[in-house]
Design a protein around this motif. Structure first.
Motif, PDB file in Angstrom:
ATOM      1  N   PHE A   8       0.788  -1.237   0.000  1.00  0.00           N
ATOM      2  CA  PHE A   8       0.000   0.000   0.000  1.00  0.00           C
ATOM      3  C   PHE A   8       0.815   1.278   0.000  1.00  0.00           C
ATOM      4  CE2 PHE A   8      -2.523  -2.739   3.046  1.00  0.00           C
ATOM      5  CZ  PHE A   8      -3.079  -3.454   2.023  1.00  0.00           C
ATOM      6  N   TYR A   9       1.919   1.289   0.731  1.00  0.00           N
ATOM      7  CA  TYR A   9       2.514   2.575   1.045  1.00  0.00           C
ATOM      8  C   TYR A   9       3.599   2.961   0.055  1.00  0.00           C
ATOM      9  CZ  TYR A   9      -0.131   2.738   5.303  1.00  0.00           C
ATOM     10  OH  TYR A   9      -1.154   2.810   6.191  1.00  0.00           O
ATOM     11  N   HIS A  10       3.620   4.205  -0.290  1.00  0.00           N
ATOM     12  CA  HIS A  10       4.630   4.694  -1.227  1.00  0.00           C
ATOM     13  C   HIS A  10       5.979   4.825  -0.556  1.00  0.00           C
ATOM     14  CE1 HIS A  10       1.987   6.028  -4.572  1.00  0.00           C
ATOM     15  NE2 HIS A  10       1.103   5.826  -3.629  1.00  0.00           N
ATOM     16  N   ASP A  11       7.026   4.718  -1.354  1.00  0.00           N
ATOM     17  CA  ASP A  11       8.372   4.812  -0.804  1.00  0.00           C
ATOM     18  C   ASP A  11       8.992   6.183  -1.026  1.00  0.00           C
ATOM     19  OD1 ASP A  11       8.076   2.210  -0.183  1.00  0.00           O
ATOM     20  OD2 ASP A  11       9.150   1.461  -1.931  1.00  0.00           O
ATOM     21  N   ASP A  12       8.222   7.169  -1.426  1.00  0.00           N
ATOM     22  CA  ASP A  12       8.835   8.378  -1.966  1.00  0.00           C
ATOM     23  C   ASP A  12       9.367   9.344  -0.919  1.00  0.00           C
ATOM     24  OD1 ASP A  12       8.038   7.166  -4.137  1.00  0.00           O
ATOM     25  OD2 ASP A  12       6.423   8.535  -4.659  1.00  0.00           O
ATOM     26  N   PRO A 431      -9.512  -0.036   9.481  1.00  0.00           N
ATOM     27  CA  PRO A 431      -9.747  -0.083   8.027  1.00  0.00           C
ATOM     28  C   PRO A 431      -9.085   1.079   7.284  1.00  0.00           C
ATOM     29  CG  PRO A 431     -11.773   0.408   9.224  1.00  0.00           C
ATOM     30  CD  PRO A 431     -10.774  -0.003  10.235  1.00  0.00           C
ATOM     31  N   LYS A 432      -8.969   2.240   7.929  1.00  0.00           N
ATOM     32  CA  LYS A 432      -8.314   3.368   7.247  1.00  0.00           C
ATOM     33  C   LYS A 432      -6.810   3.126   7.118  1.00  0.00           C
ATOM     34  CE  LYS A 432      -9.733   6.392   5.712  1.00  0.00           C
ATOM     35  NZ  LYS A 432      -9.939   6.546   4.238  1.00  0.00           N
ATOM     36  N   ILE A 433      -6.226   2.560   8.175  1.00  0.00           N
ATOM     37  CA  ILE A 433      -4.774   2.383   8.193  1.00  0.00           C
ATOM     38  C   ILE A 433      -4.348   1.242   7.281  1.00  0.00           C
ATOM     39  CG2 ILE A 433      -2.810   1.794   9.682  1.00  0.00           C
ATOM     40  CD1 ILE A 433      -4.328   3.179  11.971  1.00  0.00           C
ATOM     41  N   THR A 434      -5.096   0.125   7.306  1.00  0.00           N
ATOM     42  CA  THR A 434      -4.658  -1.052   6.556  1.00  0.00           C
ATOM     43  C   THR A 434      -5.439  -1.240   5.259  1.00  0.00           C
ATOM     44  OG1 THR A 434      -6.270  -2.483   7.620  1.00  0.00           O
ATOM     45  CG2 THR A 434      -4.133  -2.226   8.700  1.00  0.00           C
ATOM     46  N   GLY A 435      -6.589  -0.618   5.147  1.00  0.00           N
ATOM     47  CA  GLY A 435      -7.420  -0.841   3.969  1.00  0.00           C
ATOM     48  C   GLY A 435      -8.250  -2.108   4.067  1.00  0.00           C
ATOM     49  N   ARG A 436      -8.151  -2.830   5.186  1.00  0.00           N
ATOM     50  CA  ARG A 436      -8.903  -4.079   5.327  1.00  0.00           C
ATOM     51  C   ARG A 436      -9.740  -4.067   6.589  1.00  0.00           C
ATOM     52  NH1 ARG A 436      -6.734  -8.216   1.978  1.00  0.00           N
ATOM     53  NH2 ARG A 436      -4.944  -7.416   0.825  1.00  0.00           N
ATOM     54  N   MET A 437     -10.670  -5.031   6.685  1.00  0.00           N
ATOM     55  CA  MET A 437     -11.549  -5.097   7.850  1.00  0.00           C
ATOM     56  C   MET A 437     -11.291  -6.387   8.610  1.00  0.00           C
ATOM     57  SD  MET A 437     -13.612  -3.373   9.518  1.00  0.00           S
ATOM     58  CE  MET A 437     -14.713  -2.174   8.788  1.00  0.00           C
ATOM     59  N   LEU A 509      -5.542  -7.914   8.998  1.00  0.00           N
ATOM     60  CA  LEU A 509      -4.511  -7.247   8.196  1.00  0.00           C
ATOM     61  C   LEU A 509      -4.079  -8.123   7.025  1.00  0.00           C
ATOM     62  CD1 LEU A 509      -2.248  -5.059   7.827  1.00  0.00           C
ATOM     63  CD2 LEU A 509      -0.860  -6.483   9.317  1.00  0.00           C
ATOM     64  N   LEU A 510      -3.922  -9.438   7.318  1.00  0.00           N
ATOM     65  CA  LEU A 510      -3.368 -10.325   6.299  1.00  0.00           C
ATOM     66  C   LEU A 510      -4.420 -10.772   5.292  1.00  0.00           C
ATOM     67  CD1 LEU A 510      -1.032 -12.487   8.563  1.00  0.00           C
ATOM     68  CD2 LEU A 510      -0.420 -10.586   7.058  1.00  0.00           C
ATOM     69  N   SER A 511      -5.643 -11.057   5.777  1.00  0.00           N
ATOM     70  CA  SER A 511      -6.606 -11.661   4.854  1.00  0.00           C
ATOM     71  C   SER A 511      -8.015 -11.090   5.005  1.00  0.00           C
ATOM     72  CB  SER A 511      -6.629 -13.175   5.069  1.00  0.00           C
ATOM     73  OG  SER A 511      -7.046 -13.446   6.397  1.00  0.00           O
ATOM     74  N   GLU A 526     -10.778  12.351   7.245  1.00  0.00           N
ATOM     75  CA  GLU A 526      -9.875  11.253   6.881  1.00  0.00           C
ATOM     76  C   GLU A 526     -10.578  10.176   6.072  1.00  0.00           C
ATOM     77  OE1 GLU A 526     -11.100  11.705   9.844  1.00  0.00           O
ATOM     78  OE2 GLU A 526     -11.220   9.897  11.070  1.00  0.00           O
ATOM     79  N   TRP A 527     -11.904  10.122   6.150  1.00  0.00           N
ATOM     80  CA  TRP A 527     -12.634   9.085   5.421  1.00  0.00           C
ATOM     81  C   TRP A 527     -12.899   9.484   3.973  1.00  0.00           C
ATOM     82  CZ3 TRP A 527     -12.442   4.793   8.076  1.00  0.00           C
ATOM     83  CH2 TRP A 527     -12.359   4.871   9.473  1.00  0.00           C
ATOM     84  N   GLU A 528     -12.491  10.694   3.595  1.00  0.00           N
ATOM     85  CA  GLU A 528     -12.756  11.138   2.234  1.00  0.00           C
ATOM     86  C   GLU A 528     -11.693  10.694   1.249  1.00  0.00           C
ATOM     87  OE1 GLU A 528     -13.556  15.321   2.102  1.00  0.00           O
ATOM     88  OE2 GLU A 528     -15.110  15.111   3.643  1.00  0.00           O
ATOM     89  N   THR A 529     -10.557  10.205   1.763  1.00  0.00           N
ATOM     90  CA  THR A 529      -9.537   9.707   0.859  1.00  0.00           C
ATOM     91  C   THR A 529      -9.541   8.188   0.904  1.00  0.00           C
ATOM     92  OG1 THR A 529      -7.194   9.813   0.310  1.00  0.00           O
ATOM     93  CG2 THR A 529      -7.758   9.803   2.630  1.00  0.00           C
ATOM     94  N   GLN A 530      -8.751   7.562   0.014  1.00  0.00           N
ATOM     95  CA  GLN A 530      -8.816   6.106  -0.041  1.00  0.00           C
ATOM     96  C   GLN A 530      -8.132   5.476   1.164  1.00  0.00           C
ATOM     97  OE1 GLN A 530      -6.611   7.150  -3.487  1.00  0.00           O
ATOM     98  NE2 GLN A 530      -5.578   5.195  -3.399  1.00  0.00           N
ATOM     99  N   SER A 531      -8.365   4.160   1.360  1.00  0.00           N
ATOM    100  CA  SER A 531      -7.751   3.442   2.471  1.00  0.00           C
ATOM    101  C   SER A 531      -6.801   2.397   1.913  1.00  0.00           C
ATOM    102  CB  SER A 531      -8.799   2.728   3.321  1.00  0.00           C
ATOM    103  OG  SER A 531      -9.831   3.587   3.663  1.00  0.00           O
ATOM    104  N   PRO A 532      -5.559   2.376   2.326  1.00  0.00           N
ATOM    105  CA  PRO A 532      -4.874   3.429   3.076  1.00  0.00           C
ATOM    106  C   PRO A 532      -4.602   4.640   2.186  1.00  0.00           C
ATOM    107  CG  PRO A 532      -3.348   1.690   2.488  1.00  0.00           C
ATOM    108  CD  PRO A 532      -4.685   1.232   2.039  1.00  0.00           C
ATOM    109  N   PRO A 533      -4.462   5.803   2.784  1.00  0.00           N
ATOM    110  CA  PRO A 533      -4.318   7.025   1.981  1.00  0.00           C
ATOM    111  C   PRO A 533      -3.011   7.045   1.186  1.00  0.00           C
ATOM    112  CG  PRO A 533      -4.857   7.534   4.256  1.00  0.00           C
ATOM    113  CD  PRO A 533      -4.483   6.096   4.223  1.00  0.00           C
ATOM    114  N   VAL A 534      -3.047   7.757   0.070  1.00  0.00           N
ATOM    115  CA  VAL A 534      -1.852   7.881  -0.755  1.00  0.00           C
ATOM    116  C   VAL A 534      -0.844   8.804  -0.079  1.00  0.00           C
ATOM    117  CG1 VAL A 534      -3.015   7.474  -2.923  1.00  0.00           C
ATOM    118  CG2 VAL A 534      -2.930   9.790  -1.982  1.00  0.00           C
TER     119      VAL A 534
END
Lengths: 557, 100, 213
Positions: A8-12, A431-437, A509-511, A526-534
């Motif tokens: 999910f997370y960018h390396d920039d 769900p916001k941090i990991t993108g999963r439930m 987190l895993l599945s 914070e809920w207006e952007t995708q999960s996890p946020p860009v």
């Protein structure tokens, strides 16, 4: 975080970008370099979300150590008589449990994990004001933590005498207190960095159209907390350094045999350490203010009252410290004044509790895991707060001081408040941090074990304290046997609940299923952007179009 | 409060060399004063006079050398809060000490 | 409305490092507050013991060299003057003058430390330092505490002078290289603020330690 978060997370946003790119390039062909690059992309990243997760990993590692120490202490106290540990070992254990839980876990606490992750998101900003300082604060934390761990095993032996390091014992003991003090000082610096960053961010980076009273209440709580971190932490910093100098140079300031006054140590220690109690609890209150409206589908009742009471708690927190010192020989006038001001703190706290209850009234309450934890907070924190009244009154405090009543009280406040608030935040923003439930059923079962175990563990302590059992001894009289056994069994149930909870979250987190950007249908930004946020959080600068708690559609700008 | 903070029309006020020199000589004068007064025995008052002069000097440094006089309202406001948070708790220690 | 400033706070890659000028200063002022509170703790200790050991403080303070203390005060005040002069010169786009003043500031800071070295040396030669046999056996409690405070307070201040020296030298290099210039001087301004704070602390330390005798 495990492999699940990798994608999910960018390396920039890394510092030392040249070095990172070189390793990344080398990693094309080598799995070893690939692993190094992956680690570097985390520990060099100034992205506030990654810093928050770094804090999460580090803090919960130390949390598990301190929980193990707590379990071992409870085993020793299962029955009267010596069970497993020597008195000296026991002294070191309760000191370490206190030092780790206070300085490494609950003080950085919610701000370091969820504040870092959520503050810019909730304000609609791309990052905190000073991202590099933010990463530096994590490094200060790690350096302090390493020093604390080293102090256990290096010459002299593990520090003893409790996390408060009271003089003159702390300047006489031969154990390795100096290093532990320097560790606490370094952790204080980390906390100051976080506070400076949050204050500047809140003042400068609110989204266009967002006024002070459009901010989520979690942000308000972080704001109040950050003031305390910035203006109170340096006091304990200089106090701890003075103690180190006392040990090494004999300057005499806290040493009665050279004309110093140990009570001054207690004053200076608690001038900071009482406000810092609010660093532990205020963010949890902020979490509750954010969670309750979501699951009651109602706007928060008394928004401004909660915001003002947050600031009032932070402000009044500076003027109540001497209630820790009622039995230390301070003057009667001081005891009277400080006892009175202490009771004043109950007013803003009660304002919050009543506003939360009013929020629930006639709401369509949905008992999902975050809500369950938030309601638990109301219950356990209220017990913690009400038992505190008996300690704020001088007369009863004389009886209860240094008994298990105090231990029970502050565990209800710190763990039942700060800790439970953190678990509520964990379930709410997972769900916001990991993108999963995660799985709701298992979350609720683990909550049940925690709740039963928690009360079995700490409520008997309150009774034992009233019966007169003193704290900080490795043994006790046989008449306290039964309740101590109950508490120890409670500790097993509670720890089982915590392990169960983390197992469930790890599985999520895993599945877990993909959560989507707004699984709770919540209204904060914070809920207006995708999960996890860009990276830099939002595709384009969000604007304030509805209030943070606008569940009934009455927000007017 | 939110909006006016961000509407930053910060004019990057430049203070001239002359002002700096005036302030500097003022500070030297006050230093001389505080040394001179210390030679007169005023008893209890010596400490308070010394603190008063020092506070005058501090005010000059903060207002001019540290730009506080020309600073953004936000910075001025936060400075007052910080001073209160510094002095009130420290003062409260003496509630205990003076009545022992 | 500074929406562009709000949406791109400066980070490692920002092409506009000067995104939020006020924010930079607000953030640095918060740091200065922590310094004030830190020294405040020491001053609290001083007043606390001054009330308790009035006579002894009187006696112990009279052993300090007022001439050296006052001289150092003038040195620090002058360095504060050259510091603001340097900033003003830079703002008026006179880089050479700015560097000259900055260099003078660094020299004055060094001079302060040299005087401090001789002062401390003299105290050590008389055995007036924390933990010394002479101090603990032949002086009263109040004198021991006074010298404890003296060394801790001037020592903590001295550490800040040294840190300030390093920061000033760093700024000197950056102004020299043109990284700090008339349109982007937040770093120089903030280091200046720090240097004035060091001066500010000394303004209080000098009368408390040297004159209240």
């Amino acid at each position: 975080m495990g492999a699940g978060a990798k994608a999910f997370y960018h390396d920039d946003a890394v510092v030392f970008a040249g070095m990172f790119q070189a390793v990344k390039k080398a990693g094309k062909n080598s799995s070893v370099f690939r692993a190094i690059a992956w680690v570097l992309s985390w520990i060099l990243s100034t992205d506030h979300k990654r810093v928050g997760i770094l804090y999460f990993v580090a803090m919960f590692s130390f949390f598990s150590v301190a929980v193990s120490l707590g379990i071992m202490m409870r085993l020793e106290l299962f029955q009267s008589g010596q069970q497993f540990f020597e008195p000296k070992t026991y002294n070191a254990m309760f000191t370490l449990h206190g030092v780790i839980m206070t300085f490494l876990f609950i003080v950085p606490g919610i701000p370091a994990i969820f504040g870092n992750f959520l503050l810019p998101l909730q304000l609609g900003a791309a990052d905190v004001s000073m991202p590099r300082l933010n990463l530096a604060s994590w490094y200060m934390y790690i350096i302090g933590a390493i020093m604390a761990v080293v102090s256990l095993f290096s010459n002299g032996g593990a520090p003893d005498g409790g996390w408060t390091f009271y003089a003159p014992y702390s300047i006489q003991t031969q154990t390795n207190v100096s290093l532990a003090l320097v560790a606490a000082f370094t952790l204080g610096l980390s906390s100051i960095f976080t506070g400076m960053n949050f204050l500047t961010t809140i003042h400068r980076l609110k989204a266009p159209g967002m006024g002070w009273f459009d901010m989520p209440l979690f942000v308000w709580s972080l704001y109040a907390t950050a003031w305390i971190q910035v203006l109170a932490t340096p006091v304990v910093g200089i106090t701890l350094l003075l103690t180190v100098m006392e040990r090494t140079l004999q300057i005499g300031i806290f040493n009665p045999s050279l004309g110093g006054d140990p009570v001054l140590y207690q004053h200076m220690f608690w001038i900071y350490s009482h406000p810092v109690v609010y660093v532990m609890i205020l963010p949890a209150m902020g979490v509750i203010s954010d969670v309750l409206p979501v699951f009651a589908r109602r706007h928060i009742f008394g928004y401004k009252a909660i915001a003002y009471s947050t600031m009032a708690i932070a402000g009044s927190g500076y003027f109540v410290w001497a209630h820790h010192m009622f039995t230390s020989g301070i003057s009667d006038v001081a005891r009277l004044v400080f006892s009175f001001i202490t009771f004043l703190v109950a007013i803003p706290t009660a304002i919050k509790i009543f506003n939360w209850l009013a929020t629930l009234y006639r709401g369509s309450i949905q008992i999902d895991p975050p809500m369950l934890w938030a309601l638990t907070f109301l219950f356990t924190f209220s017990i913690g707060g009400l038992t505190g009244l008996a300690l704020g009154a001088v007369v009863t405090d004389i009886h209860l001081h240094d008994t298990y009543y105090v231990v029970g009280h502050f565990h209800y406040v710190m763990f039942g408040g700060g800790g439970v608030g953190m678990f509520a935040a964990l379930h709410h923003w997972f769900p916001k941090i990991t993108g999963r439930m995660y799985n709701f059923f298992h979350a609720k079962v683990s909550w049940f074990f925690f709740f039963v175990g928690f009360n079995m563990l700490y409520f008997p302590m309150l009774i034992l304290g009233v019966m007169g059992m003193p704290r900080r001894y490795h043994d006790y009289l046989p008449q306290y046997d039964f309740l101590n056994s109950v508490a120890t069994i409670g500790s097993w149930i509670m720890v089982f609940g915590i392990l169960y909870m983390f197992a469930n979250l790890l599985k999520g987190l895993l599945s877990g299923e993909k959560a989507g950007s707004n699984p709770w249908n919540a209204k904060t930004m914070e809920w207006e952007t995708q999960s996890p946020p860009v990276l830099h959080n939002f595709e384009k600068q969000p604007k304030m179009v509805h209030g943070p708690y606008d569940y009934e559609g009455e927000w007017v700008k | 409060m939110g909006s006016h903070e961000q509407s930053h029309d910060h004019d990057h006020h430049i203070i001239g060399y002359g002002t700096h020199l005036v302030i500097y000589f003022g500070l030297l004068l006050l230093t001389g004063l505080t040394v001179a007064v210390a030679r007169v025995n005023l008893g209890e008052l010596n400490l308070w006079v010394a603190m008063l002069v020092a506070t005058f000097k501090a005010a000059l440094v903060i207002l001019y050398f540290m730009h506080m006089k020309y600073e953004h309202k936000l910075i001025q406001f936060l400075f007052v809060i910080a001073l209160l948070a510094l002095f009130l708790p420290y003062g409260a220690v003496f509630i205990d000490y003076l009545h022992r | 409305m500074s929406s562009h400033a709000a949406s791109h706070p400066q980070d490692a890659h920002s092409d506009n490092p000067h995104a939020d000028y006020i924010g930079d200063k607000v953030g640095f002022w918060f740091f200065l507050y922590t310094e004030l509170v830190l020294f405040g703790g020491l001053f609290l200790g001083y007043f606390f013991y001054h009330m308790k050991y009035k006579e002894a403080f009187h006696e112990a303070g009279s052993h300090l060299n007022v001439f050296m203390g006052a001289g150092n005060t003038v040195v620090l005040l002058t360095s504060s003057l050259t510091m603001v002069m340097s900033l003003t010169a830079l703002q008026k786009r006179k880089k050479g003058l700015s560097l000259l003043y900055l260099g003078m500031t660094i020299l004055f800071a060094l001079a302060f430390m040299v005087v401090k070295y001789f002062e401390w040396g003299a105290k050590f030669s008389y055995g007036l330092y924390p933990g010394s046999e002479i101090l603990q056996s032949s002086h009263s409690d109040g004198v021991i505490i006074f010298y404890g405070l003296y060394f801790v307070m001037t020592g903590t201040h001295g550490v800040h002078v040294v840190l300030g020296l390093l920061a000033l030298s760093w700024m000197f290099v950056w102004v020299w290289q043109g990284k700090i210039h008339a349109d982007d001087y937040a770093y120089l301004e903030n280091v200046g603020l720090y240097w004035h704070l060091v001066d500010l602390i000394w303004i209080y330390l000098f009368p408390l330690l040297y004159l209240v005798a």
